[in-house]
Design a protein around this motif. Structure first.
Motif, PDB file in Angstrom:
ATOM      1  N   HIS A 196     -12.984  -3.558 -38.442  1.00  0.00           N
ATOM      2  CA  HIS A 196     -12.856  -1.764 -40.053  1.00  0.00           C
ATOM      3  C   HIS A 196     -11.604  -1.797 -40.757  1.00  0.00           C
ATOM      4  N   GLN A 254     -20.181   4.704 -39.774  1.00  0.00           N
ATOM      5  CA  GLN A 254     -21.603   4.881 -40.138  1.00  0.00           C
ATOM      6  C   GLN A 254     -22.197   6.613 -40.350  1.00  0.00           C
ATOM      7  N   ALA A 306     -22.974   6.891 -32.737  1.00  0.00           N
ATOM      8  CA  ALA A 306     -22.972   8.016 -34.156  1.00  0.00           C
ATOM      9  C   ALA A 306     -24.866   7.934 -34.590  1.00  0.00           C
ATOM     10  N   LEU A 307     -25.564   7.222 -34.592  1.00  0.00           N
ATOM     11  CA  LEU A 307     -26.988   7.347 -34.084  1.00  0.00           C
ATOM     12  C   LEU A 307     -26.864   8.896 -32.852  1.00  0.00           C
ATOM     13  N   ASN A 367     -18.610  -2.391 -30.683  1.00  0.00           N
ATOM     14  CA  ASN A 367     -19.304  -2.072 -31.968  1.00  0.00           C
ATOM     15  C   ASN A 367     -21.168  -1.475 -32.160  1.00  0.00           C
ATOM     16  N   PRO A 376     -16.482   1.961 -35.724  1.00  0.00           N
ATOM     17  CA  PRO A 376     -18.344   1.959 -36.431  1.00  0.00           C
ATOM     18  C   PRO A 376     -18.752   2.942 -36.045  1.00  0.00           C
ATOM     19  N   SER A 393     -21.963   2.202 -32.923  1.00  0.00           N
ATOM     20  CA  SER A 393     -22.918   2.153 -34.079  1.00  0.00           C
ATOM     21  C   SER A 393     -24.301   3.037 -33.122  1.00  0.00           C
TER      22      SER A 393
END
Length: 262
Positions: free
Chosen positions: A86, A59, A210-211, A203, A55, A207
């Protein structure tokens, strides 16, 4: 905490890029701050292409990070697929980094992706060359310590996350506060192979990693630097633990309050 900040200069975003990133460019905090241009100039190393790394890579690729290097030495196994969505069945037996990079490149041809071997002491300097930010998406503390040591040697910040069983956590480490300061002893830590894991959990954690990476690279918002975010998947309870800077590095955790949340 700052990264070796990507250069926002360069050609203006193309019409295709403006269309692709239009929804995040609508945000005043993003579209008017040069954040997208900084993303385009950013170079990120993601160590781990599994439940967390997948993820993260997808992302960051979707958001327009200009260069992604994905380091992983494993191949896709059938038992990965319940959480590492993925990958598909046809990827079983393929290199994780290779399969993930192909998926990310298919998602966004405007970014460059590069599959790389697993990070070791011998190749760490090469893998980190030219990188602005590292994301540690590994799944055991042996590998996490290797990533932390490499980042410390290079003076690079690291977005860090972990997910196992029903719980996960995220933080950002740097030269002043590293993984070894917070978790000096991981003798009781279990991997997903040992403890199991609910499929959506990595996930969720990936995520959020990634943020945090996007906020660091874009120079917007308040990040988790100096704090540890924890999550319980069964109760949806979250907790943010403030980390105190270490007065010295004597092998004691800097959690405040000082307790393990693994």
């Amino acid at each position: 905490m700052s990264t070796s900040r990507p250069d926002p200069s360069g050609p203006e975003l193309t019409r295709a890029e403006l269309r692709r990133y239009s929804r995040q460019l609508l945000l005043p905090e993003w579209g008017t701050a040069g954040a997208q241009e900084r993303l385009r100039g950013a170079r990120v190393l993601i160590v781990g292409a599994g439940g967390l790394g997948g993820p993260v890579v997808m992302q960051l690729a979707g958001a327009g990070v200009g260069f992604l290097r994905v380091s992983d030495g494993d191949t896709v196994a059938l038992s990965n697929l319940h959480r590492q969505t993925h990958f598909v069945l046809g990827d079983v037996g393929r290199s994780k980094s290779g399969a993930l990079c192909a998926r990310a490149q298919a998602l966004n041809p405007h970014v460059a992706v590069e599959a790389a071997v697993a990070l070791t002491d011998d190749n760490a300097a090469e893998l980190l060359a030219g990188i602005h930010l590292v994301v540690d998406a590994t799944d055991n503390f042996g590998a996490r310590y290797d990533v932390a040591d490499a980042c410390a040697a290079a003076g690079l910040p690291c977005v860090w996350g972990a997910a196992s069983g029903i719980s996960g956590m995220v933080s950002i480490f740097g030269p002043d506060l590293g993984l070894r300061d917070v978790f000096p002893d991981a003798s009781g830590e279990e991997s997903c192979d040992e403890a199991g894991v609910l499929g959506p959990l990595p996930n969720v954690i990936g995520s959020l990693m990634a943020l945090e990476a996007l906020k660091l690279l874009g120079g917007v918002g308040e990040t988790l630097a100096g704090r540890l975010w924890t999550f319980d998947a069964l109760t949806l309870q979250t907790r943010v633990i403030r980390l105190r800077p270490p007065a010295h590095r004597a092998g004691q955790s800097v959690l405040t309050p000082a307790k393990s949340v693994l």
